[in-house]
Design a protein around this motif. Structure first.
Motif, mmCIF file in Angstrom:
data_model
loop_
_atom_site.group_PDB
_atom_site.id
_atom_site.type_symbol
_atom_site.label_atom_id
_atom_site.label_comp_id
_atom_site.label_asym_id
_atom_site.label_seq_id
_atom_site.Cartn_x
_atom_site.Cartn_y
_atom_site.Cartn_z
ATOM 1 N N CYS A 1 0.942 -1.080 0.019
ATOM 2 C CA CYS A 1 -0.091 0.054 -0.105
ATOM 3 C C CYS A 1 0.946 1.269 0.049
ATOM 4 O O CYS A 1 1.835 1.396 0.977
ATOM 5 N N GLU B 1 0.187 3.993 0.862
ATOM 6 C CA GLU B 1 -0.196 4.999 2.013
ATOM 7 C C GLU B 1 0.414 4.526 3.505
ATOM 8 O O GLU B 1 1.016 5.224 4.024
ATOM 9 N N GLU C 1 -6.906 3.389 -2.014
ATOM 10 C CA GLU C 1 -7.065 2.617 -3.301
ATOM 11 C C GLU C 1 -6.075 3.410 -4.383
ATOM 12 O O GLU C 1 -5.752 4.513 -4.408
ATOM 13 N N CYS C 2 -5.359 2.528 -5.144
ATOM 14 C CA CYS C 2 -4.552 3.123 -6.077
ATOM 15 C C CYS C 2 -4.381 2.134 -7.436
ATOM 16 O O CYS C 2 -4.624 0.800 -7.481
ATOM 17 N N ARG C 3 -4.320 2.585 -8.631
ATOM 18 C CA ARG C 3 -4.173 1.912 -9.703
ATOM 19 C C ARG C 3 -2.855 1.196 -10.151
ATOM 20 O O ARG C 3 -2.857 0.421 -10.650
ATOM 21 N N ASN C 4 -1.749 1.956 -9.680
ATOM 22 C CA ASN C 4 -0.477 1.818 -10.032
ATOM 23 C C ASN C 4 0.299 1.246 -9.009
ATOM 24 O O ASN C 4 1.575 1.374 -9.032
ATOM 25 N N ALA C 5 -0.203 0.654 -7.820
ATOM 26 C CA ALA C 5 0.508 0.321 -6.838
ATOM 27 C C ALA C 5 1.732 -0.921 -7.123
ATOM 28 O O ALA C 5 2.574 -0.862 -6.493
ATOM 29 N N ARG D 1 -8.534 -1.611 -9.792
ATOM 30 C CA ARG D 1 -7.602 -0.952 -8.677
ATOM 31 C C ARG D 1 -7.138 -1.870 -7.437
ATOM 32 O O ARG D 1 -7.984 -2.846 -7.257
#
Length: 241
Positions: free
Chosen positions: A142, A144, A165-169, A156
């Motif tokens: 994550c 964050e 939430e993240c598209r490109n983690a 996501r």
């Protein structure tokens, strides 16, 4: 130059070789000592110059970028200056220097640095430190709260801990894999490292974010380019702790 972009009051402790700052909330925070970082850099470049037959003449400076940063207790050896004074500092060095390297010597030294740089065929940290692959925690981190793993939902990545939430983690995870195991990866290994069931998604990620190499689609090797900025948030968080 050791560049620091921080706010607060800065204290260098010459006796204990420590560095800390007092932030805007009045909290004291211990941090890596910029003076020690400058010392290591100067030692490295002077050692390199001596190995090539030249006197080690490197000078060091600590540059504070933020105007909200104030040095309350200065370091013992190296100057600490605001960014606005950097040009003046360099000009003063030029006036004090009796001789400098010629352009030809500078080009020669630059080529020597390139030749001695680590090869992209480097081994990963697991090999260097003899860490077993089974001991490596797999999954997308994550960005964050840095928890592992995230879950893939509706195009996501979702964190089960903080809800971020993240598209490109997964791009950060590719850089982690590169550091741990080296820059070469297969779609199968990427799928396992992401802890994601979709091989098609993994192949799409690799085709978009890496450089495909020889081999059949299922066993093709992909080269992960170095983009360590994807790990900056995680590294900074670990350094603070």
């Amino acid at each position: 130059m050791e560049i620091k972009n921080m706010r607060g009051e800065f204290y260098f402790d010459p006796k204990n070789r420590q560095f800390f700052r007092v932030n805007d909330n009045g909290k004291k925070e211990g941090m890596r000592n910029p003076e020690a970082q400058v010392n290591r850099a100067i030692k490295a470049i002077n050692t390199f110059l001596c190995s090539k037959g030249y006197d080690g003449i490197a000078e060091g400076i600590i540059v504070l970028v933020s105007r909200a940063g104030i040095v309350m207790n200065a370091p013992e050896r190296w100057k600490t200056i605001p960014l606005d004074s950097l040009t003046e500092f360099i000009e003063a060095l030029e006036r004090q220097t009796s001789s400098v390297f010629t352009d030809d010597i500078c080009k020669k030294l630059a080529l020597s640095l390139l030749d001695e740089d680590r090869s992209e065929a480097m081994s990963g940290l697991t090999t260097y430190y003899a860490v077993s692959e089974k001991d490596v925690i797999r999954g997308v981190r994550c960005p964050e709260c840095h928890q592992i793993p995230m879950e893939r939902k509706h195009s996501r990545w979702s964190c089960t801990r903080c809800g971020a939430e993240c598209r490109n983690a997964h791009l950060g995870s590719l850089q982690e894999y590169r550091l741990l195991f080296g820059p070469e990866i297969t779609s199968r290994h990427a799928k396992e490292f992401f802890q994601n069931e979709s091989l098609n998604f993994t192949i799409r990620v690799l085709n978009k974010s890496t450089v495909p190499k020889a081999g059949k689609v299922r066993y093709r090797l992909f080269h992960i380019s170095e983009k360590l900025t994807y790990l900056e948030g995680f590294v900074n968080n670990e350094m603070k702790q």
